[in-house]
Design an enzyme around this catalytic site. Sequence first.
Site, PDB file in Angstrom:
ATOM      1  N   GLU A  92     -56.029  41.404  -8.969  1.00 34.95           N
ATOM      2  CA  GLU A  92     -56.930  40.252  -8.867  1.00 34.95           C
ATOM      3  C   GLU A  92     -57.085  39.882  -7.394  1.00 34.95           C
ATOM      4  OE1 GLU A  92     -57.602  35.891 -10.958  1.00 34.95           O
ATOM      5  OE2 GLU A  92     -55.820  37.057 -11.426  1.00 34.95           O
ATOM      6  N   GLU A 147     -47.707  30.551 -11.522  1.00 34.75           N
ATOM      7  CA  GLU A 147     -49.052  30.249 -12.010  1.00 34.75           C
ATOM      8  C   GLU A 147     -49.006  29.293 -13.200  1.00 34.75           C
ATOM      9  OE1 GLU A 147     -53.093  32.672 -13.351  1.00 34.75           O
ATOM     10  OE2 GLU A 147     -51.165  33.706 -13.274  1.00 34.75           O
TER      11      GLU A 147
END
Length: 924
Positions: free
Chosen positions: A505, A781
């Site tokens: 990502e 996260e």
Amino acid sequence: MKTKMTFILCLFLMLISCNNKTGISSLKCEMLTNPLGIDCLASRLSWVITGEERGIKQQGYHILVASSLELLDKEQGDLWDSGDVVSDQSIQVVYAGKTLSSRQTCYWKVKVSTTKGESSWSEPAYWSMGLLDEKDWQAQWIGLDRAFEWDNPDTQYTRLSARYFRKEFMTEKQMKKATLYLSGLGLYKLYLNGDVIGDQELSPTPTDYSKSIKYNTFDVTEQLLNGENAIGVVLGNGRFFSMRRRDNYYPPGHHWLYNVRNFGFPKMILQLEIEYTDGEKQVIVSDNTWNVTADGPIRSNNEFDGEEYDATKEMAGWNQPRFDDSIWLQADLTESPGGKLEAQINPNIRIMETIKPVGIKEQASGKYIMDMGQNMVGWLQMRVKGQKGDCVTLRFSETLNPDGSLYMANIREAQVTDKYTLKGGNEETWQPMFTYHGFRYVEITGYPGIPRLESFEGKVLYDEMETVGTFETSDSTINQIYKNAYWGIRGNYRGMPTDCPQRDERMGWLGDRATGSLGESFIFNNNNLYAKWLDDIEQAQLENGSIPDVAPNYWDAYNNNMTWPAAYIIIANMLYEQYGNSEPIAKHYASMKKWLDYMKENFMVDYLITRDTYGDWCLPPERPEIIFSEDPARKTDGLLIGTAFYYHLSNLMNGFATLLGKPEDAVYFSELSKNIRQAFNDKYLNKEVPQYSNNTVTANLMPLCYGMVPAEYEKEIFKQIVSKTENDFNGHVSTGLIGIQWLMRGLSEHGRADLAFRIATNRDYPSWGYMVENGATTIWELWNGNTADPAMNSGNHVMLLGDLVTWFYEYLAGIRNKQGCIGFSQIELKPYPVDGLNEVKASFLSPYGLIQSAWLKHGNDFQWDITIPCNTTARVCIPATTGDAITENNRNISEAEGIEFVGMEGEYAVFNVMSGSYHFVSSK
């Protein structure tokens, strides 16, 4: 009278900063940065005054800018002589001299008059102009627009070897100056006569190459030889040649999430300009006289998957004169990627720290697991000795499985593997050139013999920027959270602020950094990086006004949110408030307005925004094994979130319009805000309870912090926030990415700093301390990052920090801009002492100089040491029952120099304080 003062000179050229430290009496100067090749004419000059006396305030300045040091030494400002200017402005002073031309070097200095006397001239600083006109570029784009048999460019996991370019040339006269301009895409490494030029890595900065292309400038006068010379450039793939080509692997509608945009095969443009002492000039340019090969040692390089290096393919002397390149290919003339060629304003990535591994264990026969002791971002440098053809494989991860093997589920499909094939013989030292990893653990296989700790070093890479803040308290949990934040923030500075550094990502998600950028600015001088990122955002804007969730737009993620693209306006405001930098507001105002108009025309109904994609993203779920909450009572209505954001942004735009002298726009945004506020309250405010919507903390917190709550309901709405937090969530976080941007400040501002402190120091789920308790050395996260679906759990993500770091500095340490002021020209020092916290020490290097705040509670005494920079004043709020109960440096505060009592405000005695250092003691 001459006072003993020193200066730090700063040059802001489209936000490129240059600092000089100078001594007035000794005239010493330490040059920190000299900007080269700037292509902006609107230079802005800044300096910092330091001195021991209290109350040093600038009253005027005199700036000289000259075309040579000789003229500057003679005090002749042939480019600009400002004369004596009556002003206290010492930052962002606009250059107002002669129009500058390409390649021009500008030398400057300043002297100031102050309330304590006049300074001497500072030591000189300089900047140079780049290539301001397209016609200045004689070079052509070159490359190899094809793959080779060892490449595999069209599969899901793309593989492409590095390109090696070289050019020999002669110099036969005495050289005066040599300047090299280079853009190597996606990434480059530059050599001249075998020497590496510069200490930058993974350069240049990433952009949408169809819109803008950045070049770097180098003074290579000392590296050129009289006679034979050779330039060598290696090109890696970076963000130019896609890491993923998945059109045939995923169905329509999902491509934006999986395909990474591809711009073509690597290419470069280079121009070397040599000026001789006799006035003659020579220009070496990239063209089809250069030779190139892809059959070098870097067999594959990819930011997701790693680098493969075969030392048996090394070409000794390839970047030096007289190398036999007869079997190399002729470079192709290629098309430009399409973007405007511009000087890079933000510094490149560099190796900023080296760390040593702390442990290594054999996990299976011939397989070893090494622990760096810290989740870091960068690469591993390895020393190894073995036989020709031996291959060492390094694979990276953030965590381990229970059996001690690498835990790879959260890495998703990134291969994160480096391979090094030995040439054999003596000890070999290697580190990759065109990849990086987010990791704490390394799996080592194929290493000849037993790998030793001393054979490895971790190289920490991020954008070169000054660390401007320090923060420490008496609470170990807060200290570790701050350290985790520090490592996570800097690890995700990659020429853009990324979401994560380890999986497939690594994108510039806008929503992750909106309020977070403010807290980051207290730790790092991130001005240049975020100014550049705002350019990326505007360049990603569609013609209709839509802005994506990711910039640069390597993913086609146009979801038309209010929340994620809001970072565009919020960060521009941060740069103005924290750095006094209005340039991004002026530059992007029209684009910002275009986006708000687009959202209003397409998604506003009766002054309510009907579009939201992510909601209060990643709020703590009710069960540890799930990522997203399934409980409607925990979720905040997306319409509420989007409308509150539009209201907040309208108010910011009202301020921007006023700043830029656009009164009609200011009236428009003011009226729009009023209508949105009324519609919002009509829709969501339950006046009987009272509460907003379904009474989540986020639903109540946003309108409270944005000033949307009618005054008569503010206390009751805040009671709902407190009740929900204390009773339903047992004093823990209940918000996701949206609510966490205001939680800590909102609680403290309304009288519950103690509850904010409890949230900050919790060690059980959900909390930042829970991450620490479970061994995290960066920020996760997810609040439940160790128990939820592993595919989602990045171990190095900063979005859930929200306003925590801001709260550390502005509330615990008490350092902030005075309300209505910018750039810390006037400061408010107001700590929020809480039970359970006995000591806080913090410092922050503001645009005006160093601000310090260190307080200690001892019994009933509150001891506080502060430093206020020269050319500023501060509103100092001291915890005390009365103003008379305070001493400064062991004397009654009324007798102290530079202090004026204003009055009591609640539990604070408030004073206006001049610059200087102070020691306060108050008793309760």
